[in-house]
Design an enzyme around this catalytic site. Structure first.
Site, PDB file in Angstrom:
ATOM      1  N   SER A 106       0.989  -1.187  -0.030  1.00  0.00           N
ATOM      2  CA  SER A 106      -0.064  -0.003   0.090  1.00  0.00           C
ATOM      3  C   SER A 106       0.846   1.227  -0.035  1.00  0.00           C
ATOM      4  CB  SER A 106      -1.064   0.118   1.318  1.00  0.00           C
ATOM      5  OG  SER A 106      -2.120   0.882   1.068  1.00  0.00           O
ATOM      6  N   ASP A 207     -10.556  -3.817  -5.037  1.00  0.00           N
ATOM      7  CA  ASP A 207      -9.881  -2.717  -4.336  1.00  0.00           C
ATOM      8  C   ASP A 207      -9.607  -1.401  -5.184  1.00  0.00           C
ATOM      9  OD1 ASP A 207      -7.937  -0.988  -3.006  1.00  0.00           O
ATOM     10  OD2 ASP A 207      -6.233  -2.640  -3.092  1.00  0.00           O
ATOM     11  N   HIS A 237      -8.823  -4.786  -0.094  1.00  0.00           N
ATOM     12  CA  HIS A 237      -7.552  -3.932   0.351  1.00  0.00           C
ATOM     13  C   HIS A 237      -6.856  -4.208   1.583  1.00  0.00           C
ATOM     14  CE1 HIS A 237      -4.485  -0.947  -0.300  1.00  0.00           C
ATOM     15  NE2 HIS A 237      -4.622  -0.475   1.126  1.00  0.00           N
TER      16      HIS A 237
END
Length: 261
Positions: A106, A207, A237
């Site tokens: 991320s 996501d 996610h």
């Protein structure tokens, strides 16, 4: 760990058996640049699993977070510093400085890619590979594919990373409007991605950030960079932060295979 470009803590994971020349994996957790630590499963469980499965030394980076007045480039400085420290200390750690994978999840994937661009431009030793898990690489998400858009239409705004939610997160990291983002801060803005190492991108099926990872994969391929693009099915996610998910067995195996080279 201390370096001219940054100062932060790292945690080193070393296989139990003695050996030299192991692969080295420098790993950055996620958390929207403003949260996360070395104890969370996205950092600790991932590091432990890759350490064992790849017989690799893992350096997990506790970069300074974008809060309490901290903004870009401080977290990126820390990741660059940690990577350069790891390369410099590789032999002391029982690893091969030519077998270094730089990666993150991320926001950590963003920092890993930005660090690779910085290292390339500064003429420092490049990693042998990048590993980006569900990364955010663009200040505004590129258009989603029809297949992804159909899924996003059924998700909550948070899961889809709707602009009114993503923009404040990015601007908090930048300490500035998204219009002022630079390629080091948001690598998807880079005009030149040539010279980056082979890159694995692992996206989550449900996501909104998939659009960023998929678009960056196309950008890398257009620049002549080898890319492996995987999508983990039936997860949203941040699946590395949920160790109970059955899909993690395959993700860990894929990550370890990539790190081993």
């Amino acid at each position: 760990m201390d370096h001219a470009t940054g100062s932060c803590a790292v945690r080193v994971y070393t296989p139990e058996t003695d050996a030299d020349g192991r692969p080295l994996f420098v790993w950055c957790h996620g958390g929207a640049w403003a949260a996360g630590d070395l104890e969370g499963p996205e950092a600790d469980a991932t590091a432990r699993e890759v350490c064992v499965r790849a017989d690799a030394v893992v350096v997990s980076v506790d970069y300074r977070l974008a809060k309490d007045g901290v903004h870009y480039p401080v977290p990126l400085d820390d990741v660059v510093a940690a990577y350069l420290w790891a390369v410099d200390k590789a032999k002391d750690l029982g690893a091969d400085p030519a077998r270094v994978t730089l990666g993150g999840a991320s926001a950590g994937g963003n920092l890993a890619a930005g660090a690779a661009l910085r290292v390339r431009d500064e003429g420092a030793p490049m990693p042998a590979a990048l590993l980006l898990a569900y990364p955010c690489l663009h200040p505004e998400l590129p258009p989603a594919s029809p297949e992804l858009q159909e899924k996003l239409d059924r998700l909550s705004p948070a899961a889809a990373f709707a602009p009114h939610l993503l923009t404040p997160i990015v601007e908090n990291y930048l300490g500035a409007p998204i219009s002022e983002a630079t390629p080091y801060a948001m690598p998807g803005l880079a005009d030149d991605l040539t010279g980056l190492p082979p890159t694995m991108i692992i996206n989550d099926e449900y996501d909104g950030l998939r659009a960023s990872g998929e678009h960056f994969a196309r950008q890398l391929r257009e620049a002549g960079v080898e890319v492996v693009l995987d999508t983990v099915p039936d997860v949203d996610h941040g699946h590395l932060a949920r160790p109970a998910l059955p899909q993690l067995e395959q993700t860990y195996a894929d990550m370890a295979r990539w790190v081993k080279g």
